[in-house]
Design a protein around this motif. Structure first.
Motif, PDB file in Angstrom:
ATOM      1  N   VAL A 102     -35.035  28.981 -20.930  1.00 20.61           N
ATOM      2  CA  VAL A 102     -35.780  27.747 -21.176  1.00 20.61           C
ATOM      3  C   VAL A 102     -36.948  27.623 -20.195  1.00 20.61           C
ATOM      4  N   ILE A 103     -36.696  27.928 -18.940  1.00 22.96           N
ATOM      5  CA  ILE A 103     -37.775  27.861 -17.950  1.00 22.96           C
ATOM      6  C   ILE A 103     -38.874  28.866 -18.285  1.00 22.96           C
ATOM      7  N   LYS A 104     -38.482  30.066 -18.734  1.00 20.44           N
ATOM      8  CA  LYS A 104     -39.482  31.059 -19.153  1.00 20.44           C
ATOM      9  C   LYS A 104     -40.362  30.505 -20.273  1.00 20.44           C
ATOM     10  N   LEU A 105     -39.732  29.869 -21.254  1.00 19.00           N
ATOM     11  CA  LEU A 105     -40.487  29.310 -22.380  1.00 19.00           C
ATOM     12  C   LEU A 105     -41.456  28.229 -21.921  1.00 19.00           C
ATOM     13  N   CYS A 106     -40.997  27.381 -21.014  1.00 23.32           N
ATOM     14  CA  CYS A 106     -41.868  26.303 -20.523  1.00 23.32           C
ATOM     15  C   CYS A 106     -43.017  26.863 -19.687  1.00 23.32           C
ATOM     16  N   ARG A 107     -42.740  27.889 -18.901  1.00 19.16           N
ATOM     17  CA  ARG A 107     -43.814  28.518 -18.130  1.00 19.16           C
ATOM     18  C   ARG A 107     -44.830  29.175 -19.063  1.00 19.16           C
ATOM     19  N   GLU A 108     -44.325  29.833 -20.096  1.00 22.58           N
ATOM     20  CA  GLU A 108     -45.235  30.473 -21.053  1.00 22.58           C
ATOM     21  C   GLU A 108     -46.083  29.420 -21.768  1.00 22.58           C
ATOM     22  N   THR A 109     -45.467  28.273 -22.050  1.00 21.06           N
ATOM     23  CA  THR A 109     -46.203  27.182 -22.684  1.00 21.06           C
ATOM     24  C   THR A 109     -47.335  26.699 -21.789  1.00 21.06           C
ATOM     25  N   VAL A 148     -43.755  20.791 -26.660  1.00 17.44           N
ATOM     26  CA  VAL A 148     -42.729  21.816 -26.880  1.00 17.44           C
ATOM     27  C   VAL A 148     -41.424  21.283 -26.321  1.00 17.44           C
ATOM     28  N   ALA A 149     -40.408  21.216 -27.176  1.00 12.88           N
ATOM     29  CA  ALA A 149     -39.095  20.704 -26.773  1.00 12.88           C
ATOM     30  C   ALA A 149     -38.057  21.784 -26.989  1.00 12.88           C
ATOM     31  N   THR A 150     -37.160  21.941 -26.038  1.00 10.84           N
ATOM     32  CA  THR A 150     -36.148  22.987 -26.121  1.00 10.84           C
ATOM     33  C   THR A 150     -34.855  22.508 -25.486  1.00 10.84           C
ATOM     34  N   SER A 151     -33.778  23.235 -25.721  1.00  9.38           N
ATOM     35  CA  SER A 151     -32.480  22.856 -25.157  1.00  9.38           C
ATOM     36  C   SER A 151     -31.612  24.093 -25.039  1.00  9.38           C
ATOM     37  N   CYS A 152     -30.526  23.982 -24.276  1.00 13.53           N
ATOM     38  CA  CYS A 152     -29.651  25.138 -24.095  1.00 13.53           C
ATOM     39  C   CYS A 152     -28.342  24.713 -23.442  1.00 13.53           C
ATOM     40  N   TYR A 153     -27.411  25.671 -23.429  1.00 12.99           N
ATOM     41  CA  TYR A 153     -26.216  25.551 -22.602  1.00 12.99           C
ATOM     42  C   TYR A 153     -26.520  26.208 -21.254  1.00 12.99           C
ATOM     43  N   ILE A 154     -25.519  26.346 -20.411  1.00  7.24           N
ATOM     44  CA  ILE A 154     -25.749  26.840 -19.052  1.00  7.24           C
ATOM     45  C   ILE A 154     -26.355  28.239 -19.039  1.00  7.24           C
ATOM     46  N   THR A 155     -25.974  29.096 -19.989  1.00 10.16           N
ATOM     47  CA  THR A 155     -26.483  30.469 -19.978  1.00 10.16           C
ATOM     48  C   THR A 155     -27.986  30.541 -20.234  1.00 10.16           C
ATOM     49  N   LEU A 170     -47.077  19.045 -23.365  1.00  6.50           N
ATOM     50  CA  LEU A 170     -45.923  18.470 -22.666  1.00  6.50           C
ATOM     51  C   LEU A 170     -44.669  19.285 -22.973  1.00  6.50           C
ATOM     52  N   THR A 171     -43.895  19.601 -21.958  1.00  9.00           N
ATOM     53  CA  THR A 171     -42.651  20.355 -22.133  1.00  9.00           C
ATOM     54  C   THR A 171     -41.461  19.443 -21.861  1.00  9.00           C
ATOM     55  N   ILE A 172     -40.529  19.429 -22.800  1.00 14.80           N
ATOM     56  CA  ILE A 172     -39.349  18.578 -22.718  1.00 14.80           C
ATOM     57  C   ILE A 172     -38.102  19.439 -22.866  1.00 14.80           C
ATOM     58  N   VAL A 173     -37.102  19.194 -22.023  1.00 17.80           N
ATOM     59  CA  VAL A 173     -35.848  19.939 -22.068  1.00 17.80           C
ATOM     60  C   VAL A 173     -34.694  18.965 -22.251  1.00 17.80           C
ATOM     61  N   GLY A 174     -33.759  19.310 -23.139  1.00 14.86           N
ATOM     62  CA  GLY A 174     -32.567  18.495 -23.339  1.00 14.86           C
ATOM     63  C   GLY A 174     -31.347  19.376 -23.542  1.00 14.86           C
ATOM     64  N   GLY A 175     -30.287  18.776 -24.070  1.00 13.73           N
ATOM     65  CA  GLY A 175     -29.060  19.524 -24.307  1.00 13.73           C
ATOM     66  C   GLY A 175     -27.961  19.167 -23.326  1.00 13.73           C
ATOM     67  N   THR A 176     -26.804  19.780 -23.507  1.00 15.08           N
ATOM     68  CA  THR A 176     -25.645  19.431 -22.685  1.00 15.08           C
ATOM     69  C   THR A 176     -25.847  19.769 -21.218  1.00 15.08           C
ATOM     70  N   GLN A 177     -26.451  20.924 -20.920  1.00 15.82           N
ATOM     71  CA  GLN A 177     -26.655  21.297 -19.524  1.00 15.82           C
ATOM     72  C   GLN A 177     -27.651  20.361 -18.855  1.00 15.82           C
ATOM     73  N   VAL A 226     -37.822  24.554 -29.929  1.00 20.04           N
ATOM     74  CA  VAL A 226     -37.553  25.981 -29.749  1.00 20.04           C
ATOM     75  C   VAL A 226     -36.130  26.196 -29.245  1.00 20.04           C
ATOM     76  N   ARG A 227     -35.389  27.044 -29.959  1.00 24.75           N
ATOM     77  CA  ARG A 227     -34.113  27.500 -29.406  1.00 24.75           C
ATOM     78  C   ARG A 227     -34.379  28.801 -28.662  1.00 24.75           C
TER      79      ARG A 227
END
Length: 506
Positions: free
Chosen positions: A75-82, A63-70, A90-97, A6-7
């Motif tokens: 992303v946290i909202k999406l994981c909470r909704e999940t 559910v895997a998602t990623s983002c920049y600082i903004t 399982l919720t996974i977060v990646g990306g530069t931030q 998810v973006r």
């Protein structure tokens, strides 16, 4: 397994690019690329709506998602909704931030934070889940253990050799291909040929993510991907693409040999362009239409303060070289919050004298993870948790002039530069569409929307708006942080106990 990438949507307070560009979620296409034998979907919430309905219909295991600082709070909202939908997902977060500041994602709704390259790490994570092995044995991960705190597994190199990566899964967003654009470039495909950077500008953490070691693909690998890209316009998102003469020459030869015809948008440094006009000429013939240059400033003292290792003379010469070869310059500029009226006038004079039309003007932003963060962190006027305002458009440091006036000067500079149709016709080379086309109207409309945001930007600093910007969605009842390790060592080096999906309070 069913895996949903998810973006996140753009936060409501964030100013800028969302009104003039929507590019494909390349980072998620790469993260999905190594997962053969699984059911995969990518949901792009900049375009698509209905996240809960997608969860109910697709029923993902991960559910895997990623983002920049903004995008941290989104992303946290999406994981909470999940987790509200299914706590066993399982919720996974990646990306530069996540790679540079994993503690930003320390929320009990997030199970796992990937600090390295998702393409190579996702298969390892999924395999461990399928075989019932603990994720804590996988190097390069982080796990939330408390507010603002994470524990890390063993360290590892950021990524394998770049040529070893599979090609991104563009097929997963093929149904959205017609919606992706950059200014007037449409359809446009994004492409990456290098991770990291060779230079160490103190306001940027790109070079730090890869520990100062860039990972570059070979010309053969790049051409293989170009042959598979359907779009005519290709946006190469490397921080610096035009840098290695021999690599560029070899790549040019292969493009000619394969008779590949594209229009390219790339990034480059001013000094390389100024000193390598023959390379620019060759690439202009291949279809180089626009070059993004980090011009940053109109004075050498400002450039020196950024550790830019370049000069204003190089900036001017680079713009002249590109103009001689009918290539548009997309210039980025970084005004200091301490700018006076005279400083703004000097910056406008530089824009006029050099004939810039396409510009991105971003107030100096000291991001966590950059060299200048320690210098400025005690002066920041916007809470770290108000992530939507950390967009390189809001000013985050005390200004010399009143805050509202600073934003007005920034907006006026944009207006004088890009909303003047006569300047557009006179100064652009290959990339400006006819002023009577939808593409030009969309670009102009987007610029006006950005202007409207700047008109109200000073209001975003109110306590009411900052509170809104800090909102992370409803908490999940009964969900608690992971157990901590028993070793009282620093967050950056704690060992871990076995981690499984979300723990509920008894």
């Amino acid at each position: 397994m069913r895996i949903l990438f998810v973006r996140p949507p753009v936060p409501p307070h964030t100013i800028g690019l969302k009104h003039i560009m929507i590019c494909e979620p390349l980072e998620l296409e790469y993260a999905a690329a190594g997962l053969e034998g699984h059911e995969l979907q990518i949901m792009d919430m900049i375009i698509e709506k209905g996240f809960t309905k997608r969860l109910e219909k697709f029923k993902p295991d991960v559910v895997a998602t990623s983002c920049y600082i903004t995008g941290v709070n989104e992303v946290i909202k999406l994981c909470r909704e999940t987790k509200l939908w299914n706590r066993n997902c399982l919720t996974i977060v990646g990306g530069t931030q996540a790679s540079q500041v994993p503690e930003d994602f320390a929320d009990p709704a997030i199970d796992c934070i990937v600090k390295g390259d998702g393409t190579s790490m996702m298969p390892e994570i999924i395999e461990a889940l399928e075989n019932g092995r603990s994720l804590t044995n996988i190097a390069g991960l982080a796990f939330p253990v408390g507010p603002g705190e994470v524990e890390l597994t063993a360290g590892k190199a950021y990524m394998p050799k770049a040529d070893d990566l599979p090609l991104p899964r563009r097929d997963l967003v093929a149904h959205l291909r017609h919606r992706y654009y950059y200014l007037q470039h449409q359809p446009v495909a994004t492409m990456k040929t290098t991770w990291g950077c060779w230079y160490k500008c103190n306001f940027c953490y790109t070079w730090r993510i890869t520990d100062g070691h860039p990972y570059s693909r070979s010309p053969e690998s790049i051409v293989k991907e170009l042959e598979q890209i359907q779009a005519e316009d290709v946006y190469i998102v490397d921080d610096i693409f035009l840098i290695n003469r021999s690599r560029l020459r070899k790549l040019a030869d292969l493009i000619k040999e394969k008779n590949i015809r594209k229009k390219y948008l790339v990034y480059a440094r001013a000094d390389f362009i100024a000193e390598n006009e023959d390379v620019i000429a060759e690439w202009a013939a291949l279809g180089l239409h626009a070059v993004f240059i980090g011009l940053e400033a109109a004075t050498n003292s400002e450039l020196d303060s950024m550790d830019k290792e370049s000069t204003v003379d190089y900036n001017r010469r680079a713009i002249e070289v590109l103009r001689r070869h009918k290539i548009d310059t997309y210039g980025s500029l970084i005004p200091n919050p301490e700018y006076s009226k005279e400083d703004w006038e000097r910056l406008w004079n530089f824009i006029e004298e050099t004939g810039l039309y396409y510009v991105n003007i971003s107030p100096l932003t000291p991001q966590p993870g950059t060299v200048i963060w320690d210098l400025y962190k005690d002066r920041v006027t916007v809470p770290r948790e108000a992530h939507g305002l950390w967009d390189f458009s809001h000013v985050l440091l005390p200004t010399q002039m009143p805050l509202k006036k600073f934003y007005r000067n920034l907006m006026k500079l944009y207006a004088k530069t890009v909303l003047n149709i006569s300047r557009a016709k006179r100064l652009t080379q290959r990339t400006l569409p006819s002023v009577w086309t939808w593409k030009y109207f969309r670009m102009l409309l987007g610029a006006m929307k950005i202007g409207r945001q700047f008109l109200n930007a000073h209001n975003h600093h109110s306590s009411k708006e900052l509170k809104r910007a800090m909102y992370k969605g409803p908490e999940v009842p009964g969900l608690v942080y992971r157990p901590r390790s028993n070793q009282p060592v620093s967050i950056k080096s704690k060992s871990l106990v076995s981690i499984q999906p979300a723990v509920e309070a008894e």
